[in-house]
Design a protein around this motif. Structure first.
Motif: not given
Length: 318
Positions: A247-255, A269-278, A284-291
């Motif tokens: 849920i935290c990964i989904i919330a971070y991805d949406m933000s 729904f796409s973010s929910i599907q990708n959360a387990p893969i991530i 990781f998507p390109e816009y994810y921070a290194d931290f």
């Protein structure tokens, strides 16, 4: 001249032997004095415990009520199935290789009792006192641990620990798992009372800010681990922690995406599907921070370690 030297050597040897004999006598006197002092102390400070040894005895009465057997060592004690013990005092007894299968115990006192290689299968215990009791390779009925535990958390914790070791010796993994859960609950209650209770026992044992502070830290750590994975005994808690991470990964991805995508149900729904893969891969998507990437990798390894530990504990008890 030679005779004089021989006499001197003989005298020196005799003197040395006399000195050695004196040293031996001195050591013997010291040893005898210690023995004498010990015997005096035994007579002064000790008295017989009045412990009675009963070997190969049989209860021929079917109803035994209001009798005291305290401080007795029962070796190979036997009673027929259906024998009832009511208000019997067994405090500080030892049951060694006893066979009391199918007996009934009501309001009996088993304080400080030690059970060794005994058989109580099918025996019922009603309102009995088992404070400070110890169990060693003793067969008990299934409902024993739920109906006769001490009310005080510290005593209940000790009895449960003894029962857990007892069931481990018998190879009963299911009962070990049940006892561990009860032991964790008793530990939680004990740590809470050690941190905040004003009872005389806890006030004396955990007197001062330092001891109370350490108890609070132990309680916080215990509670935190209990929430995450039930202190290694609750797979359900670990699955809930895993869902929270997703849920935290989904919330971070949406933000991190644009407002247009964030308001899209399809992207949710796409973010929910990708959360387990991530979580399970490094895709990781390109816009994810290194931290964020580092934190997800750390949580992945941490969750895998906890999951492996739970499996190892369960399989190791079989």
């Amino acid at each position: 001249m030679n005779n004089s030297k021989a006499e001197q050597a003989e005298q020196a040897e005799q003197a040395e032997q006399a000195e050695q004999a004196e040293q031996v006598n001195e050591k013997e006197r010291e040893f005898l004095n210690k023995i004498s002092e010990r015997n005096k102390n035994v007579k002064k400070y000790l008295s017989p415990s009045m412990k009675v040894v009963c070997t190969d005895q049989y209860f021929f009465e079917k109803n035994i009520q209001g009798i005291g057997f305290s401080n007795t060592i029962f070796t190979r004690l036997v009673a027929s199935i259906g024998t009832r013990f009511i208000n019997v005092d067994f405090s500080y007894c030892v049951f060694d290789h006893a066979y009391l299968r199918g007996c009934a115990f009501e309001n009996c006192n088993f304080t400080g009792v030690k059970f060794i290689n005994s058989n109580f299968l099918g025996a019922s215990f009603t309102k009995c006192n088992f404070e400070y009791a110890l169990f060693d390779k003793t067969v008990l009925d299934d409902d024993f641990s739920y109906s006769n535990l001490p009310d005080k958390a510290n005593l209940r914790q000790k009895v449960l620990r003894s029962l857990r070791i007892n069931y481990q010796q018998l190879g009963d993994s299911q009962k070990v798992n049940e006892i561990i859960l009860l032991e964790l609950e008793a530990t939680k209650e004990y740590l809470f009372k050690a941190s905040f209770s004003d009872d005389e026992y806890y006030s004396k044992k955990y007197k001062g800010f330092q001891k109370r502070g350490l108890s609070i830290l132990r309680l916080v750590g215990f509670t935190f681990l209990n929430i995450i994975w039930g202190n290694g005994e609750k797979l359900k808690n670990l699955l809930i922690s895993f869902l929270i991470i997703l849920i935290c990964i989904i919330a971070y991805d949406m933000s991190m995406v644009s407002e247009e995508k964030a308001d899209s149900i399809r992207y949710l729904f796409s973010s929910i599907q990708n959360a387990p893969i991530i979580f399970f891969t490094n895709n990781f998507p390109e816009y994810y921070a290194d931290f964020a990437k580092m934190l997800i990798v750390f949580l992945r390894l941490f969750m895998f370690a906890l999951f492996t530990s739970i499996l190892f504990k369960r399989l190791n008890r079989r």
